[in-house]
Design an enzyme around this catalytic site. Structure first.
Site, short mmCIF file in Angstrom:
data_model
loop_
_atom_site.label_atom_id
_atom_site.label_comp_id
_atom_site.label_asym_id
_atom_site.label_seq_id
_atom_site.Cartn_x
_atom_site.Cartn_y
_atom_site.Cartn_z
N ASP A 1 38.63 -18.76 -29.63
CA ASP A 1 37.33 -19.20 -30.13
C ASP A 1 36.17 -18.67 -29.30
OD1 ASP A 1 37.82 -20.80 -27.84
OD2 ASP A 1 38.54 -22.46 -29.07
N HIS B 1 42.34 -31.85 -30.38
CA HIS B 1 42.00 -30.55 -30.98
C HIS B 1 42.71 -29.41 -30.26
CE1 HIS B 1 38.38 -30.13 -28.07
NE2 HIS B 1 39.14 -29.08 -27.83
N GLU C 1 38.88 -29.39 -34.88
CA GLU C 1 38.61 -30.78 -34.59
C GLU C 1 39.34 -31.71 -35.57
OE1 GLU C 1 37.23 -31.45 -31.93
OE2 GLU C 1 35.38 -30.36 -31.54
#
Length: 241
Positions: A67, A138, A143
């Site tokens: 990410d 998560h 999430e």
């Protein structure tokens, strides 16, 4: 599912580094999925030490990060690009062209996410994916939600995640509210997964992940269905098992 419980963070980091090193030694052109945050730093330090001792060669390795914060450029001190350069890449011989991290400044996020997916697919898929876990369960920035998001996508960060990550910023107001993250399907397509967890704050997420029902309300619980996943936990994170 393989669960390894060790004494503390230092031992967790060593164990994880040995597993990662074995992957690279056995397959020098491995595709590695990498994570950020405080959890994997010790593992990266161990990998750097092994490289400097001449025990590891990253020259043929390709990496994909889970990410990146949306709205932070590469030069920003808190970007995950900067994190990876500081904590691993500038210390080992990974080729710059083999480093892949989502573009946090992409104007068209949907296009950027699809491009990232195609890069992973073109590489042959991730051989070994490293994961941390949030206190809310998560993985990556996937999430708790009403459904599992399959592929790389733009995520609205949970308030708890923003609060937890504020320790890296001057204030909670500086924490980005969105990020680009690999999706659950992308993570689950990895051939092998190792998840690292350390500290008492992770024990509830760990018990729900390993022994709870599979639900997008605990995103990491989907790992129960993976064919080759190893949890490396220190004693405090494993306390409820």
């Amino acid at each position: 599912m393989n669960i390894i419980v060790v004494k503390d963070y230092k031992e967790m980091s060593r164990k994880a580094a040995k597993i990662m090193a074995s992957q690279v030694i056995l397959k020098p052109d491995s595709i590695l999925g990498l994570a950020t945050g405080s959890t994997p730093i010790g593992m990266y330090e161990e990998l750097i030490r092994m490289y400097k001792n001449g025990d590891l060669d990253f020259s043929s390795v390709k990496t994909f990060n889970l990410d990146e914060y949306y709205g932070l450029n590469k030069e920003n001190e808190q970007s995950y690009y900067n994190f990876m350069m500081k904590n691993l890449f500038k210390h080992v011989n990974v080729k710059k062209e083999n480093i892949n991290i989502p573009d946090g400044m992409a104007m068209d996020t949907e296009k950027e996410c699809l491009k990232y997916e195609k890069k992973i697919e073109a590489s042959g898929g991730i051989d070994m994916q490293v994961l941390g876990i949030g206190a809310n369960g998560h993985i990556g920035f996937n999430e708790p939600y009403e459904s599992f998001e399959p592929i790389t996508h733009l995520v609205k960060l949970d308030e708890k995640t923003i609060k937890d990550n504020s320790r890296f910023f001057n204030s909670v107001d500086e924490v980005p509210k969105t990020a680009l993250s690999m999706g659950i399907k992308t993570i689950m397509m990895s051939k092998k997964i190792i998840l690292l967890a350390s500290g008492e704050s992770k024990k509830e997420a760990i018990i729900k992940t390993i022994k709870g029902k599979i639900s997008p309300e605990v995103p990491a619980s989907i790992l129960q269905l993976h064919k080759d996943v190893t949890f490396i936990l220190d004693e405090k994170a494993a306390e409820e098992l």
